[in-house]
Design an enzyme around this catalytic site. Structure first.
Site, PDB file in Angstrom:
ATOM      1  N   SER A 162       0.844  -1.183   0.000  1.00 35.90           N
ATOM      2  CA  SER A 162       0.000   0.000   0.000  1.00 35.90           C
ATOM      3  C   SER A 162       0.885   1.240   0.000  1.00 35.90           C
ATOM      4  O   SER A 162       2.016   1.206   0.491  1.00 35.90           O
ATOM      5  CB  SER A 162      -0.903   0.002   1.227  1.00 35.90           C
ATOM      6  OG  SER A 162      -0.151   0.385   2.359  1.00 35.90           O
ATOM      7  N   LYS A 163       0.339   2.310  -0.551  1.00 35.07           N
ATOM      8  CA  LYS A 163       1.108   3.555  -0.638  1.00 35.07           C
ATOM      9  C   LYS A 163       1.389   4.121   0.755  1.00 35.07           C
ATOM     10  O   LYS A 163       2.350   4.829   0.966  1.00 35.07           O
ATOM     11  CB  LYS A 163       0.350   4.582  -1.491  1.00 35.07           C
ATOM     12  CG  LYS A 163       0.323   4.196  -2.957  1.00 35.07           C
ATOM     13  CD  LYS A 163      -0.117   5.343  -3.831  1.00 35.07           C
ATOM     14  CE  LYS A 163      -1.588   5.290  -4.074  1.00 35.07           C
ATOM     15  NZ  LYS A 163      -2.089   6.333  -4.951  1.00 35.07           N
TER      16      LYS A 163
END
Ligand code: GLU
Length: 507
Positions: free
Chosen positions: A257-258
């Site tokens: 995930s970012k």
């Protein structure tokens, strides 16, 4: 349900949502889409799925274009270049979706729901407490607005939900996973209170109208596929083939995930100085096996064209691979060393410009020097961004050269004597002010090395390992630099002598 074998040109799309910095998963999908399109002959479409207005980010679309073009993953149709099925931006297609919503309402396949978000939250809590399966309880189904208004938890801005039947088909055939089962879906919202379609309706309508033949997307969408197949059936359309790609996972096997992983952002790779060809090779290896040579050995380094040639859905490992940055760094170092030196130098330019080492458009002499320096640096870096400290000393005025703290700390008591001996040894060599070398010029690395060894190792009796440290510090200001004698050659006699003298005088 199985899909029919496909005939005719294939059409695949990548359909990112512009909700921030482009996700590395978008490039991953685009690559596999494009590999299949190139192999089969067909078109690759970029569609912007911007129906989630709360998460919409204005600059995201341009970043998508920039990063995908940077990776050479180019599309045949898209919002920026148009195409026969324009618009390729969902927010500009709202009129397209509305009639299908109406059709589903008229056919009794969908219904209005006026439940407020508070009521839905309460309902979910109650279901969880009673250990019941969670899902919409159909309070609104079969009611007119007036009838529903009498009950609690009403809003006057309804959504539209699918009436998912109990016997909905939950099995489908996936190109990667084969026969695949998904859980029973809830009565999915297909039109939101703001009148926008949800992803689920828009994706089906657009994939159909844009004649998409294969839908390639992450495995997180498996649970949505029965809803999508239901919509295809209700609307009387043939469904495309589905290929659900393994998720990109971090070293803890968690979905990346970012928020957790900086490298989930595509722009990060560009900023760090990864080469697009290395990243593409790496992403291919995340799903597809290495090339097997005729003698049975595996080869992990391959071009996109080779990937296209060997690409096969059935070879994709459904479990996916761990995102291993060490592997990517290894690949990047390899690709950097493979570059023709002029190409390598031009790829360094944006980094050197951003770091203030060179102007955006360097002069011809600057470019000439950069080319010479690049040759020395090329084997010494893994990321383009690492070049700056190695290159900078060649582009600062002699007076402005800074000696780093740790290089200064490493200077031994004999440094002044070593520098004096070097100055004396180099003085007689005829040299120009810098490159290029001319007639009668002897200022070349081999000669410089010969004189310095004679003076410092043989003359002063300093061990070879320690002999050149002070000279390195004097000319580069750093403990670590490209090879010393070659660096002196590129700097030219004048600069080299100035720098040796400056440090000598300082000690
Ligand atoms: N807009 C969806 C996403 O960004 C696309 C999923 C799909 O390819 O169907 O994940």
């Amino acid at each position: 349900m199985s899909s029919k074998p496909h005939t005719g040109p294939v059409r695949l799309r990548v359909a990112p949502s512009p909700t921030g910095d482009p996700h590395v998963g978008t490039a991953y999908m685009a690559m596999f889409d494009l590999a299949y399109v190139r192999q089969q002959g067909g078109q690759f479409v970029l569609r912007i799925e911007d129906t989630d207005r709360a998460r919409f980010r204005e600059d995201s679309e341009q970043q998508l274009y920039d990063t995908l073009h940077w990776l050479d993953l180019n599309w045949d149709e898209g919002p920026d270049i148009g195409g026969p099925y324009a618009s390729y931006r969902q927010s500009e297609r709202l009129d397209t979706y509305a009639p299908y919503v109406q059709q589903l309402l008229d056919d009794g396949k969908a219904y209005h729901c006026w439940c407020s978000s508070e009521r839905l939250a309460e309902m979910r809590e109650r279901q969880q407490k009673l250990k019941q399966p969670t899902g919409y309880d159909r309070l609104c189904y079969g009611k007119t607005e007036d009838e529903r208004k009498e009950l609690p938890g009403f809003t006057d801005k309804p959504v539209v939900r699918m009436l998912v039947p109990d016997d909905v088909e939950l099995t489908f055939v996936d190109l990667i996973l084969g026969r695949t089962n998904a859980p029973k879906p809830d009565d999915q919202v297909i039109q939101k209170a703001d009148g926008f379609p949800t992803y689920h309706l828009a994706v089906v309508v657009d994939d159909h109208l844009m004649k998409i033949t294969h839908v390639v997307r992450g495995q997180e969408w498996i649970s949505s596929t029965p809803k999508h197949l239901l919509l295809y059936k209700w609307l009387g359309w043939e469904a495309p083939a589905f290929a659900h790609m393994p998720l990109l996972r971090d070293e803890k096997k968690a979905k990346i995930s970012k928020r957790k992983n900086p490298w989930a952002r595509l722009t990060w790779f560009k900023e760090q100085g990864y080469l697009p060809e290395a990243l593409v090779n790496f992403l291919a290896l995340q799903g597809h096996p290495p090339v097997i040579e005729e003698d049975g050995t595996e080869r992990e380094i391959f071009t996109f064209d080779e990937f296209v040639e060997r690409f096969d859905w059935s070879k994709i490992n459904p479990a996916g691979a761990m995102f291993n940055l060490d592997k990517l760094n290894w690949l990047n170092g390899h690709y950097i060393r493979e570059l023709e030196v002029g190409d390598f130098a031009s790829r360094l330019l944006p980094f050197l410009h951003a770091d203030g080492v060179l102007p955006a458009h360097p002069s011809l002499p600057e470019l000439g020097r950069l080319q010479n320096v690049a040759e020395l640096v090329q084997t010494r870096i893994t990321l383009l961004s690492e070049a700056t400290p190695l290159v900078k000393p060649f582009f600062v005025a002699d007076d402005d050269l800074e000696i780093s703290e740790d290089a200064r700390k490493d200077l031994k008591d004999n440094a002044k004597d070593v520098l004096a001996a070097a100055i004396e040894a180099l003085e007689p060599i005829s040299g120009s002010l810098g490159t290029p070398l001319g007639e009668g010029i002897e200022w070349i690395a081999e000669r410089i090395e010969k004189e310095l060894r004679a003076a410092i190792v043989d003359g002063l009796g300093v061990k070879p390992r320690l002999a050149f440290g002070p000279l390195r510090t004097a000319v580069s200001g750093q403990k670590i630099s490209p090879p010393l004698f070659e660096s002196m050659e590129i700097l030219g006699k004048h600069s080299t002598m100035q720098r040796l003298q400056a440090l000598h005088d300082e000690l």
